[in-house]
Design a protein around this motif. Structure first.
Motif, PDB file in Angstrom:
ATOM      1  N   ILE A  26     -41.441   3.116  73.799  1.00 50.63           N
ATOM      2  CA  ILE A  26     -42.539   2.219  73.414  1.00 50.63           C
ATOM      3  C   ILE A  26     -42.060   1.212  72.380  1.00 50.63           C
ATOM      4  O   ILE A  26     -42.321   0.004  72.483  1.00 50.63           O
ATOM      5  CB  ILE A  26     -43.737   3.022  72.870  1.00 50.63           C
ATOM      6  N   MET A  27     -41.338   1.709  71.364  1.00 55.11           N
ATOM      7  CA  MET A  27     -40.835   0.819  70.313  1.00 55.11           C
ATOM      8  C   MET A  27     -39.855  -0.209  70.880  1.00 55.11           C
ATOM      9  O   MET A  27     -39.876  -1.388  70.500  1.00 55.11           O
ATOM     10  CB  MET A  27     -40.149   1.636  69.213  1.00 55.11           C
ATOM     11  N   ALA A  28     -39.014   0.233  71.810  1.00 58.82           N
ATOM     12  CA  ALA A  28     -38.038  -0.677  72.420  1.00 58.82           C
ATOM     13  C   ALA A  28     -38.730  -1.776  73.210  1.00 58.82           C
ATOM     14  O   ALA A  28     -38.278  -2.921  73.247  1.00 58.82           O
ATOM     15  CB  ALA A  28     -37.089   0.098  73.329  1.00 58.82           C
ATOM     16  N   THR A  29     -39.865  -1.420  73.846  1.00 60.81           N
ATOM     17  CA  THR A  29     -40.612  -2.406  74.631  1.00 60.81           C
ATOM     18  C   THR A  29     -41.271  -3.456  73.743  1.00 60.81           C
ATOM     19  O   THR A  29     -41.471  -4.600  74.155  1.00 60.81           O
ATOM     20  CB  THR A  29     -41.688  -1.707  75.487  1.00 60.81           C
ATOM     21  N   THR A  30     -41.592  -3.075  72.523  1.00 64.42           N
ATOM     22  CA  THR A  30     -42.246  -4.036  71.615  1.00 64.42           C
ATOM     23  C   THR A  30     -41.254  -5.029  71.018  1.00 64.42           C
ATOM     24  O   THR A  30     -41.651  -6.119  70.597  1.00 64.42           O
ATOM     25  CB  THR A  30     -42.941  -3.309  70.438  1.00 64.42           C
ATOM     26  N   ILE A  36     -44.305  -7.788  70.837  1.00 63.93           N
ATOM     27  CA  ILE A  36     -45.533  -7.356  71.516  1.00 63.93           C
ATOM     28  C   ILE A  36     -46.036  -6.090  70.827  1.00 63.93           C
ATOM     29  O   ILE A  36     -45.275  -5.128  70.668  1.00 63.93           O
ATOM     30  CB  ILE A  36     -45.270  -7.082  73.012  1.00 63.93           C
ATOM     31  N   PRO A  37     -47.295  -6.055  70.395  1.00 61.44           N
ATOM     32  CA  PRO A  37     -47.832  -4.872  69.716  1.00 61.44           C
ATOM     33  C   PRO A  37     -47.710  -3.610  70.570  1.00 61.44           C
ATOM     34  O   PRO A  37     -47.887  -3.656  71.795  1.00 61.44           O
ATOM     35  CB  PRO A  37     -49.312  -5.233  69.481  1.00 61.44           C
ATOM     36  N   ALA A  38     -47.430  -2.496  69.924  1.00 58.39           N
ATOM     37  CA  ALA A  38     -47.274  -1.223  70.633  1.00 58.39           C
ATOM     38  C   ALA A  38     -48.548  -0.852  71.384  1.00 58.39           C
ATOM     39  O   ALA A  38     -48.499  -0.295  72.491  1.00 58.39           O
ATOM     40  CB  ALA A  38     -46.902  -0.118  69.650  1.00 58.39           C
ATOM     41  N   ARG A  39     -49.707  -1.163  70.807  1.00 59.12           N
ATOM     42  CA  ARG A  39     -50.981  -0.880  71.455  1.00 59.12           C
ATOM     43  C   ARG A  39     -51.083  -1.600  72.798  1.00 59.12           C
ATOM     44  O   ARG A  39     -51.518  -1.016  73.798  1.00 59.12           O
ATOM     45  CB  ARG A  39     -52.126  -1.323  70.536  1.00 59.12           C
ATOM     46  N   ASP A  40     -50.636  -2.867  72.821  1.00 60.54           N
ATOM     47  CA  ASP A  40     -50.678  -3.635  74.064  1.00 60.54           C
ATOM     48  C   ASP A  40     -49.703  -3.076  75.096  1.00 60.54           C
ATOM     49  O   ASP A  40     -50.012  -3.042  76.297  1.00 60.54           O
ATOM     50  CB  ASP A  40     -50.348  -5.111  73.788  1.00 60.54           C
ATOM     51  N   VAL A  41     -48.540  -2.649  74.627  1.00 60.04           N
ATOM     52  CA  VAL A  41     -47.543  -2.068  75.530  1.00 60.04           C
ATOM     53  C   VAL A  41     -48.117  -0.841  76.233  1.00 60.04           C
ATOM     54  O   VAL A  41     -48.004  -0.683  77.455  1.00 60.04           O
ATOM     55  CB  VAL A  41     -46.261  -1.690  74.764  1.00 60.04           C
ATOM     56  N   VAL A  42     -48.731   0.041  75.463  1.00 63.32           N
ATOM     57  CA  VAL A  42     -49.314   1.267  76.026  1.00 63.32           C
ATOM     58  C   VAL A  42     -50.404   0.922  77.039  1.00 63.32           C
ATOM     59  O   VAL A  42     -50.474   1.510  78.126  1.00 63.32           O
ATOM     60  CB  VAL A  42     -49.885   2.161  74.903  1.00 63.32           C
ATOM     61  N   ARG A  73     -38.729  -6.013  80.267  1.00 59.41           N
ATOM     62  CA  ARG A  73     -38.354  -4.942  79.338  1.00 59.41           C
ATOM     63  C   ARG A  73     -38.458  -3.548  79.928  1.00 59.41           C
ATOM     64  O   ARG A  73     -37.562  -2.724  79.738  1.00 59.41           O
ATOM     65  CB  ARG A  73     -39.195  -5.049  78.057  1.00 59.41           C
ATOM     66  N   LEU A  74     -39.530  -3.257  80.648  1.00 59.55           N
ATOM     67  CA  LEU A  74     -39.701  -1.915  81.202  1.00 59.55           C
ATOM     68  C   LEU A  74     -38.614  -1.560  82.227  1.00 59.55           C
ATOM     69  O   LEU A  74     -38.040  -0.457  82.157  1.00 59.55           O
ATOM     70  CB  LEU A  74     -41.094  -1.776  81.820  1.00 59.55           C
ATOM     71  N   PRO A  75     -38.276  -2.444  83.172  1.00 62.85           N
ATOM     72  CA  PRO A  75     -37.167  -2.115  84.088  1.00 62.85           C
ATOM     73  C   PRO A  75     -35.862  -1.884  83.344  1.00 62.85           C
ATOM     74  O   PRO A  75     -35.096  -0.978  83.688  1.00 62.85           O
ATOM     75  CB  PRO A  75     -37.072  -3.361  84.980  1.00 62.85           C
ATOM     76  N   ARG A  76     -35.629  -2.690  82.316  1.00 63.70           N
ATOM     77  CA  ARG A  76     -34.388  -2.541  81.546  1.00 63.70           C
ATOM     78  C   ARG A  76     -34.356  -1.198  80.815  1.00 63.70           C
ATOM     79  O   ARG A  76     -33.329  -0.511  80.806  1.00 63.70           O
ATOM     80  CB  ARG A  76     -34.261  -3.688  80.541  1.00 63.70           C
ATOM     81  N   ILE A  77     -35.463  -0.817  80.217  1.00 59.91           N
ATOM     82  CA  ILE A  77     -35.541   0.449  79.488  1.00 59.91           C
ATOM     83  C   ILE A  77     -35.346   1.634  80.432  1.00 59.91           C
ATOM     84  O   ILE A  77     -34.617   2.582  80.131  1.00 59.91           O
ATOM     85  CB  ILE A  77     -36.897   0.545  78.750  1.00 59.91           C
ATOM     86  N   ILE A  78     -35.992   1.578  81.591  1.00 61.46           N
ATOM     87  CA  ILE A  78     -35.870   2.673  82.562  1.00 61.46           C
ATOM     88  C   ILE A  78     -34.444   2.768  83.098  1.00 61.46           C
ATOM     89  O   ILE A  78     -33.877   3.862  83.205  1.00 61.46           O
ATOM     90  CB  ILE A  78     -36.875   2.484  83.715  1.00 61.46           C
ATOM     91  N   LEU A  79     -33.831   1.622  83.418  1.00 63.52           N
ATOM     92  CA  LEU A  79     -32.475   1.636  83.959  1.00 63.52           C
ATOM     93  C   LEU A  79     -31.474   2.128  82.917  1.00 63.52           C
ATOM     94  O   LEU A  79     -30.575   2.919  83.233  1.00 63.52           O
ATOM     95  CB  LEU A  79     -32.085   0.232  84.445  1.00 63.52           C
ATOM     96  N   ALA A  80     -31.623   1.683  81.671  1.00 64.38           N
ATOM     97  CA  ALA A  80     -30.737   2.149  80.601  1.00 64.38           C
ATOM     98  C   ALA A  80     -30.875   3.653  80.413  1.00 64.38           C
ATOM     99  O   ALA A  80     -29.877   4.364  80.208  1.00 64.38           O
ATOM    100  CB  ALA A  80     -31.063   1.419  79.299  1.00 64.38           C
TER     101      ALA A  80
END
Length: 351
Positions: A26-30, A36-42, A73-80
């Motif tokens: 979550i933090m990495a996505t923000t 981007i606020p963590a609340r919005d990411v969730v 960001r989400l595809p990058r986080i999942i692939l990493a």
């Protein structure tokens, strides 16, 4: 500590690690050029879950932020995370069958083979994509598998595989390919930047098609390796003891070497060359949880995902507006750790 007692506590540790992974994700996505606020990411992520989509209102979130989260960001986080998990598990398996804490996923020459394949693809100018993969990635995958096959055959004596021969053959083939790559770089100055960037590792081009394609073989490969943990435990104790327990040592070595190398090839084909993940994570968790691979393999999956996710987040956020190849970040951690292992190995045995 007995296995049953370890198992009782390791489930708690697994849950803690899983919660840490979710928090870091979550933090990495923000983080990034656009905060981007963590609340919005969730909210954005939960809105894509079928039974929650109608209950989550994201109408007040910028469309650009939704696009950034879901498509960049989400595809990058999942692939990493996937690559980190794979490299960690493969490192754990290699260290088991080689009985050497300094063995990592590239001991079979997979990294050099992938680098050679990618360099060849870049020089030929193949920029098309197939099923979401650039042809450079496919060349890297083929190069990694071909190199593994060469090393395997060089190390095989009759029907047996000498782990020492595998190590030596891997070093020789890797050195030869590195020299060829250097020559190709000298002769192709125009493509030098692309080659260097790829060989240092990056998740900059991560997309959902890549994730869907690599997830299936990665998942199946880890399942098969996880089913061989008892055999790995026997091999670590000693080959003679393992044979007395009825373990077919040569067959176990072949399966683990081939499958691990295939998984390593999957990883480097989408990430480029990323070193030390398979060295640091398995050894660190081995110090904490011991050498029982029934526990070590599952723990290493989450641990590898966390480690590489942290490294990739640092790579893209440490310098404002400038992305550092993730392989450099892992090397910063891995170099000193390797020296520590080398020093420690002079005094202690693997187990």
């Amino acid at each position: 500590m007995t296995y049953l007692r370890q198992k009782k506590y390791y489930k708690i540790y697994m849950l803690i690690l899983l919660l840490i992974f979710i928090f870091i994700s979550i933090m990495a996505t923000t983080l990034g050029t656009v905060k981007i606020p963590a609340r919005d990411v969730v909210k954005i992520v939960l809105s894509k879950i079928n039974f929650l989509s109608e209950k989550i209102d994201i109408s007040n979130i910028k469309k650009s932020n939704i696009f950034i989260v879901l498509n960049i960001r989400l595809p990058r986080i999942i692939l990493a995370s996937l690559v980190g998990a794979v490299l960690s598990v493969v490192g754990t398996c290699y260290q088991a069958i080689f009985r050497n804490p300094m063995a990592d996923p590239y001991v079979m020459g997979a990294s050099s083979g992938a680098a050679f394949g990618a360099t060849f693809g870049i020089i030929l100018g193949f920029n098309n994509t197939v099923l979401g993969f650039g042809l450079t990635s496919l060349f890297a995958f083929a190069g990694a598998l071909l190199t593994t096959l060469i090393v395997y055959n060089l190390a095989k004596v009759g029907n047996k595989i000498s782990t020492t021969s595998v190590l030596l053959a891997g070093i020789v083939v890797s050195s030869l390919l590195s020299s060829v790559i250097s020559i190709m770089m000298v002769l192709n100055h125009d493509e030098l930047a692309k080659i260097v960037t790829w060989t240092m590792g990056s998740f900059n081009g991560a997309n959902w098609k890549q994730i869907i394609i690599v997830t299936i073989p990665i998942f199946l490969g880890i399942i098969v390796l996880s089913s061989m943990t008892k055999e790995m435990n026997a091999v670590v104790i000693g080959e003679e003891s393992a044979q007395n327990l009825g373990v077919n040592i040569e067959l176990v070595k072949k399966i683990i070497l081939i499958l691990s190398s295939f998984l390593a090839a999957c990883a480097v084909s989408v990430s480029g060359i990323i070193g030390f993940v398979g060295l640091i994570v398995p050894h660190l968790f081995r110090l904490i949880f011991g050498s029982d691979h029934r526990i070590l393999i599952p723990i290493s999956v989450i641990g590898g995902a966390i480690f590489l996710l942290i490294c990739d987040t640092l790579a893209r956020t440490a310098l404002n507006g400038i992305e550092i190849p993730v392989g450099i970040i892992t090397s910063i951690f891995g170099g000193p750790f390797f020296l520590y292992l080398l020093r420690k190995s002079k005094r202690n045995k693997f187990i």
